[in-house]
Structures are given as C-alpha cells and as structure tokens.
Design an enzyme around this catalytic site. Structure first.
Site, short mmCIF file in Angstrom:
data_model
loop_
_atom_site.label_atom_id
_atom_site.label_comp_id
_atom_site.label_asym_id
_atom_site.label_seq_id
_atom_site.Cartn_x
_atom_site.Cartn_y
_atom_site.Cartn_z
N LYS A 206 0.86 -1.19 0.00
CA LYS A 206 0.00 0.00 0.00
C LYS A 206 0.89 1.23 0.00
O LYS A 206 1.73 1.40 0.89
CB LYS A 206 -0.91 -0.02 1.23
CG LYS A 206 -1.73 1.25 1.36
CD LYS A 206 -2.79 1.12 2.43
CE LYS A 206 -3.51 2.44 2.62
NZ LYS A 206 -4.55 2.35 3.64
N ARG A 216 -10.81 9.89 2.06
CA ARG A 216 -10.67 10.59 3.35
C ARG A 216 -11.81 11.57 3.56
O ARG A 216 -12.19 11.83 4.69
CB ARG A 216 -9.28 11.24 3.43
CG ARG A 216 -8.17 10.18 3.51
CD ARG A 216 -6.78 10.76 3.60
NE ARG A 216 -5.77 9.70 3.42
CZ ARG A 216 -4.49 9.92 3.20
NH1 ARG A 216 -4.03 11.16 3.16
NH2 ARG A 216 -3.65 8.90 3.05
N LYS A 229 1.26 10.02 5.69
CA LYS A 229 1.41 8.63 6.13
C LYS A 229 2.69 7.99 5.59
O LYS A 229 2.79 6.76 5.50
CB LYS A 229 0.17 7.84 5.71
CG LYS A 229 -1.14 8.40 6.30
CD LYS A 229 -2.32 7.44 6.10
CE LYS A 229 -3.58 7.99 6.79
NZ LYS A 229 -4.72 7.05 6.68
N GLU A 245 7.35 -6.74 0.94
CA GLU A 245 6.15 -6.61 1.79
C GLU A 245 5.19 -7.79 1.55
O GLU A 245 4.64 -8.34 2.49
CB GLU A 245 5.43 -5.29 1.49
CG GLU A 245 6.08 -4.05 2.11
CD GLU A 245 5.76 -3.91 3.60
OE1 GLU A 245 5.13 -4.81 4.16
OE2 GLU A 245 6.17 -2.88 4.18
N LYS A 260 -2.29 -1.45 -3.77
CA LYS A 260 -3.14 -0.27 -3.66
C LYS A 260 -2.31 0.99 -3.74
O LYS A 260 -1.28 1.04 -3.04
CB LYS A 260 -3.86 -0.35 -2.32
CG LYS A 260 -4.75 0.82 -2.02
CD LYS A 260 -5.32 0.66 -0.64
CE LYS A 260 -6.10 1.91 -0.29
NZ LYS A 260 -6.50 1.92 1.08
N SER A 286 -10.38 5.55 -4.36
CA SER A 286 -11.33 6.65 -4.52
C SER A 286 -10.89 7.67 -5.57
O SER A 286 -11.71 8.15 -6.36
CB SER A 286 -11.54 7.33 -3.17
OG SER A 286 -10.29 7.75 -2.64
N TYR A 325 -15.45 0.87 -6.50
CA TYR A 325 -16.71 1.58 -6.22
C TYR A 325 -17.69 1.41 -7.38
O TYR A 325 -18.85 1.76 -7.26
CB TYR A 325 -16.42 3.06 -5.94
CG TYR A 325 -15.50 3.22 -4.74
CD1 TYR A 325 -16.00 3.09 -3.45
CD2 TYR A 325 -14.13 3.46 -4.90
CE1 TYR A 325 -15.17 3.20 -2.35
CE2 TYR A 325 -13.29 3.57 -3.80
CZ TYR A 325 -13.81 3.44 -2.53
OH TYR A 325 -12.99 3.52 -1.44
#
Ligand code: PBG
Length: 340
Positions: A206, A216, A229, A245, A260, A286, A325
């Site tokens: 990610k 968000r 982040k 990872e 992602k 998103s 979505y």
C-alpha cells in the site's frame, strides 16, 4: 518498379494480425481476459442514523449509508452475484480519540453493519478494514507518541479490533494499516480465539498515495489528518520493496494480498502475481474512481467504457479480483448484457 509496387513487396502478406479483429465474433473468440461479476468486491461507507444515504461530494454515485440502508444495498449487490463487500465507517467525530478506542466497541458502526448485512445477505463475503484511522482524532492508522506512529503498540490494538469484527461476523479481515508484523499477529490472535476459518486479505503493498483524497472525505479524515502517512505507507518510487512486503505478509499467513492504489501500480500487480502466484487483488481507489467520474461527467470521456477498460486492465495485469466503487454498476451492466 514504382513506389507502390515496392511497398507491396515489402509488406509481409503472411503476418496480418488485423484479420482476427475484423468481426465481433472473432474478437470475442481471441479475447484473452474478461471481467466477470466474480471479480468484484464492493467497498461501502456506513454512517450513523436511519434511512439515510449521504452523497460523497468527491465521489459522484457513492454514498454513506446508514446501517439499514447499507443492508438493503448489500442485499441488492448479493442478488447481482457480487461475491463480497468491504465496510468502511464514517465515525462520529465525537467518538474519535487518540487511541481509536471506538474500533473496539462491539456496537460500533462496522459491527452493527456486519450483523445487519448477515441477516439479509447470509452468503455474501464481508470484508472488514483493520486500521485505526476512521477512529483516531489525528486520522492516523496507528497510535502516536509525539510525531511517531508506534508500531507494536498499534499491532496489539489491531488484533483486538480484528477480533471485535470477527465476533460480529466478518469473513475476511483486511489490514490496511501497514504496520510491520500485523498479519502474523492477526493470524495468531484469530486462531487463538477460535476464528481459524476467518481469512486475511492484507493490503500488502500500500503506497503513500495522493489518490486516497476522496476516501478521506468519505470517512471524514481529510480535515483531521495531521501530517502524512509516509512513515508507514510505501514510497511510490519503489517496486522491489513491494515484493518484500508481499513476501512477509504471505509468510505471516495472508490468504490474499492486495496492491493499492490500482491503475498507477499495474506493474506492481504483475510482478506480485508472477513472483508469488497467489490470490492477488487491486484496490481501484477513490481518486481513480473520482477521476473517471469527473471526466465522464464533463463529457470528456465515455464513463462506462472507461470503467470497463480500467477493470479489464487489472485482469490483464494479473488480478484475481478488484475492490471497486463501480462494482454494482458493473454487475448490473454484465447482468443485463448476459456476459457473466
Ligand atoms: C486507511 C485506508 C485508506 C483507504 C482504505 N483504507 C486511506 C488511507 O490510507 O489514508 C483508501 C481507499 C480509497 O482511497 O478508496 N486505512
């Protein structure tokens, strides 16, 4: 010899790839990849209240649903044959605190939604998000000390959060927090509590991405997030690190892995699939959805075609499925066209 004859001689008459593309039946026959309803996971947002559907401004066509409305929407998704949904809460700002304690409340939005969905759609897969950001006052995925996001302290809370979700009926625990070692800890915690059957879909690679902006907005962390982040999500410049990872998460017990965002990271998906050959998913996030919808609503692209093409790209890159979505819209389209 004139120029035209020279060109004709040069052109190789045996290699004519366009021949297979000439007719619709032939194009269908040689098609290598296909999007089906079975490839879809539908992320949905839940909010307090009753009979409410609050539109998310930056995501046209996406709503925050109260639990009763979410159950109805998921029942519809189930009737279309969508295999799974993923739940994300918009937590009342008054319930957010520095340690995200609402994540452990067995009456929180996600737990209530799990139970309500299970009643109306007993056979749909319920994926729950493990991370503290919808619950923390500072909007980070973990607990903080000064400017630092504490890894091991956070992992302890995440295990409790996952158990809370499993008790509410979650089928798949999906850690999106990017703390080190959390998959192993979650597996151990779930097994010890009798949830050996609960699957883990890890957000393994990610990235610290600008494409999460509208999400968000949807969960209400845009205003609260302090800083960024980048100390836990990955650097968009890296690709070998993604393999590391993914390898760690698989070794720790992840059943499925995710990359992602999606479309800007198709190269990562391909490498992950080629290297490990395990169930691999992408999150069409998103911002990707918002870009397609914004351009479509301006009449700049054909939204429906762009939607299908974007999903096909994930399949081509090696995905077994996609969180999108668009899931309901795609399923409705495939169903009416009889493709799936
Ligand atoms: C946070 C989380 C994020 C998304 C899913 N889980 C955003 C973030 O890391 O800030 C993004 C999904 C999207 O943009 O659609 N744990």
């Amino acid at each position: 010899m004139d120029a035209k004859t020279a060109l004709a001689r040069k052109l190789d008459l045996t290699h004519r790839p366009r021949r297979n593309r000439r007719t619709d039946w032939s194009r269908r026959l040689v098609r290598e990849n296909v999007v089906t309803i079975n490839d879809l996971i539908w992320p949905i947002f839940v909010v307090d209240g009753e009979k409410v559907q609050v539109p998310v401004a930056s995501m046209p066509g996406v709503f925050r649903y109260s639990v009763d409305e979410a159950a109805k929407a998921v029942a519809h998704a189930a009737s279309l044959g969508i295999p799974a949904i993923a739940l994300f809460p918009y937590t009342d700002p008054d319930l957010r605190d520095p340690t995200g304690s609402e994540a452990l409340n067995d009456q929180n939005l996600v737990c209530r939604a799990c139970r309500a969905i299970r009643e109306v759609a007993p056979d749909i897969g319920i994926v729950t998000d493990v991370a503290l950001d919808p619950y923390t006052s500072h909007g980070h995925d973990g607990v903080m000390e000064g400017e630092q996001i504490l890894n091991d302290e956070t992992v302890h809370i995440l295990v409790e959060q996952a158990l809370n979700q499993a008790r509410a009926g979650a089928d798949v625990i999906a850690p999106s927090d990017m703390m080190d070692g959390r998959v192993g800890a979650l597996r151990e915690g779930l097994d010890a509590a009798g949830f050996g059957h609960v699957q883990i879909m890890s957000y393994a690679a990610k990235y610290a991405s600008a494409f999460y902006g509208p999400f968000r907005d949807a969960v209400g962390t845009n205003k609260t997030l302090i800083g960024d982040k980048r100390t836990y999500q990955m650097d968009p410049a890296n690709t070998d690190e993604a393999l590391h990872e993914v390898e760690l998460d698989l070794t720790e017990g992840a059943d499925m892995v995710m990359v992602k965002p999606g479309m800007p990271y198709l190269d990562i998906i391909r490498r992950v699939k080629d290297t490990f050959g395990r169930p691999t998913f992408a999150y069409q996030v998103s911002g990707e959805y918002a870009m397609i919808m914004a351009a479509a609503n301006n009449g700049w692209i054909d939204g429906e075609k762009a939607m299908m093409e974007s999903l096909l790209a994930f399949k081509r890159a090696g995905c077994d499925g996609v969180l999108t979505y668009f899931a309901v819209r795609v399923a409705e389209k495939l169903k009416t066209e009889g493709v799936a």
